[in-house]
Design an enzyme around this catalytic site. Structure first.
Site, mmCIF file in Angstrom:
data_model
loop_
_atom_site.group_PDB
_atom_site.id
_atom_site.type_symbol
_atom_site.label_atom_id
_atom_site.label_comp_id
_atom_site.label_asym_id
_atom_site.label_seq_id
_atom_site.Cartn_x
_atom_site.Cartn_y
_atom_site.Cartn_z
ATOM 1 N N HIS A 1 2.737 -12.105 -18.309
ATOM 2 C CA HIS A 1 3.011 -10.665 -18.220
ATOM 3 C C HIS A 1 4.527 -10.475 -18.153
ATOM 4 C CE1 HIS A 1 3.178 -6.521 -17.096
ATOM 5 N NE2 HIS A 1 3.839 -6.841 -15.998
ATOM 6 N N ALA B 1 0.810 -1.226 0.000
ATOM 7 C CA ALA B 1 0.000 0.000 0.000
ATOM 8 C C ALA B 1 0.841 1.273 0.000
ATOM 9 C CB ALA B 1 -0.938 -0.016 1.200
ATOM 10 N N ALA B 2 2.060 1.200 0.536
ATOM 11 C CA ALA B 2 2.897 2.399 0.606
ATOM 12 C C ALA B 2 3.766 2.582 -0.637
ATOM 13 C CB ALA B 2 3.778 2.349 1.854
ATOM 14 N N ASP C 1 -1.087 -4.367 -20.185
ATOM 15 C CA ASP C 1 -0.603 -4.726 -21.525
ATOM 16 C C ASP C 1 -1.739 -4.566 -22.546
ATOM 17 O OD1 ASP C 1 1.912 -5.700 -20.345
ATOM 18 O OD2 ASP C 1 0.618 -7.242 -19.509
ATOM 19 N N ILE D 1 2.505 2.247 -6.866
ATOM 20 C CA ILE D 1 1.204 1.860 -7.430
ATOM 21 C C ILE D 1 0.120 2.054 -6.362
ATOM 22 C CG2 ILE D 1 -0.193 -0.048 -8.350
ATOM 23 C CD1 ILE D 1 2.333 -1.121 -9.697
#
Ligand code: NAX
Length: 328
Positions: free
Chosen positions: A187, A12-13, A159, A16
């Protein structure tokens, strides 16, 4: 009023996380009428930074945000989770071999899978963003035997969106005019963005563009290497676009694909298109009522077959490597 949906976000930090949390809390993940409760997971050193982000979430006064709790213990963080976004991962650092990378991430995604198995809500939906995303999702899924395997997915929507953007530029159309784009496989740089089933304003995209050399030498490598190009330009990896794709992935999963269209998600293979059963590989999928289905019956020519196989082989190698390491 509706009961809030519990959304757990790991990492969370991170960058993203910083782009993602505000969009979840403002209603973009699940809908403008769905209240959410956030449970954030971080490593102990980053809990303070996550608390700072939680202060900013408070300061947005989002009407839909029912509360934010922060944990450094996965068992607590996944308690009651309806949606779990697994963003935090161990990045590859200089001199790290692939085996080291897989092992370090096994140390993260095994306990997180166990925690999801033990405490998440019965309807939990999991999206793995942290790389190597497909194999991290496989590790978590293998350690959550009581959760249906189809609830574990990995993100190839970034993507997919990159492919839509490149094709729309080339064809001089809006992304809204394009349907049925597909990302196949892993990915990673081996992924295969496939326009042979895509349509522009209802007509075949490949015929409309009519430029095989662009397709082979420009489009496919540009989409597959876009992450590196962003790092080169920005001095940091994709964050807002990755967060936006994570929002899209879950929103589509929960709310359904449009009639006549599909999306790309890495999901557990049932053997479709020759992808070995159990691998978490990207496919064209439709979604409805919170469930996904792999689009069936597409014709795959030799050009596409070779590229799908190459990416799927890489996934099989990653699976074999984590098996050897005792991670699954
Ligand atoms: P950051 O390094 O900014 O943030 C990662 C955060 O995760 C850090 O705050 C770290 O403390 C936390 N973390 C590490 N281990 C954890 C654990 N065991 N539990 C909870 N939190 C933990 O990375 P960011 O740029 O946010 O990227 C996150 C991940 O997304 C990376 O693995 C990255 O490679 C991956 N990406 C995946 C994409 C995809 O399309 N699937 C695209 C974007 C991105 O590259």
């Amino acid at each position: 009023t509706r009961t809030p949906v519990t959304v757990t976000v790991t990492g969370a930090a991170g960058q993203i996380g910083y782009a993602l949390l505000f969009r979840i809390a403002s209603g973009h993940l699940l809908g403008a009428d769905v209240p959410v409760r956030l449970r954030l997971l971080e490593i102990p050193q980053a809990v303070k930074a996550a608390e700072g982000t939680a202060m900013e979430l408070d300061d947005c006064a989002f009407p839909l945000l029912a509360g934010t709790d922060i944990f450094d213990d996965p068992n607590q963080a996944f308690q009651g989770a309806n949606v779990a976004l697994l963003v935090g991962a161990r990045p590859r650092t200089k001199g790290m071999e692939r085996g080291d990378l897989l092992e370090a991430n096994g140390g993260i995604f095994k306990p997180q899978g166990e925690a999801i198995n033990a405490g998440a809500a019965d309807d939990v939906k999991v999206l793995v963003v942290g790389n190597p995303a497909n194999t991290n999702a496989l590790i978590a899924q293998q350690h959550a035997p009581d959760v249906p395997a189809e609830r574990f997915t990995a993100m190839t929507r970034l993507d997919h969106n990159r492919a839509l953007a490149q094709l729309s530029k080339k064809a001089g159309v809006s992304v809204a005019d394009i349907r049925r784009m597909t990302i196949w496989g892993n990915h990673s740089a081996t992924q295969y963005p496939d326009v042979f089933h895509a349509e522009i304003a209802g007509k075949g995209a490949a015929e409309t563009v009519n430029d095989q050399s662009w397709l082979e030498n420009d489009f496919i490598p540009t989409v597959a290497k876009r992450g590196a190009a962003i790092i080169e330009a920005r001095g940091a990896s994709s964050a807002a676009s990755a967060a936006s794709a994570a929002i899209d992935h879950v929103h589509t999963w929960v709310n359904g694909t449009a009639d006549g269209d599909w999306t790309s998600m890495a999901v557990v293979s049932d053997g479709s298109y020759g992808v070995p059963q159990g691998l978490i590989s990207s496919f064209p999928v439709t979604t409805k009522d919170g469930k996904w289905e792999i689009v069936q019956g597409l014709e795959i020519d030799d050009f596409s077959r070779a590229r799908i196989d190459a990416s799927v082989n890489e996934l099989a190698e990653e699976r074999d490597a984590v098996r050897k390491l005792g991670l699954i």
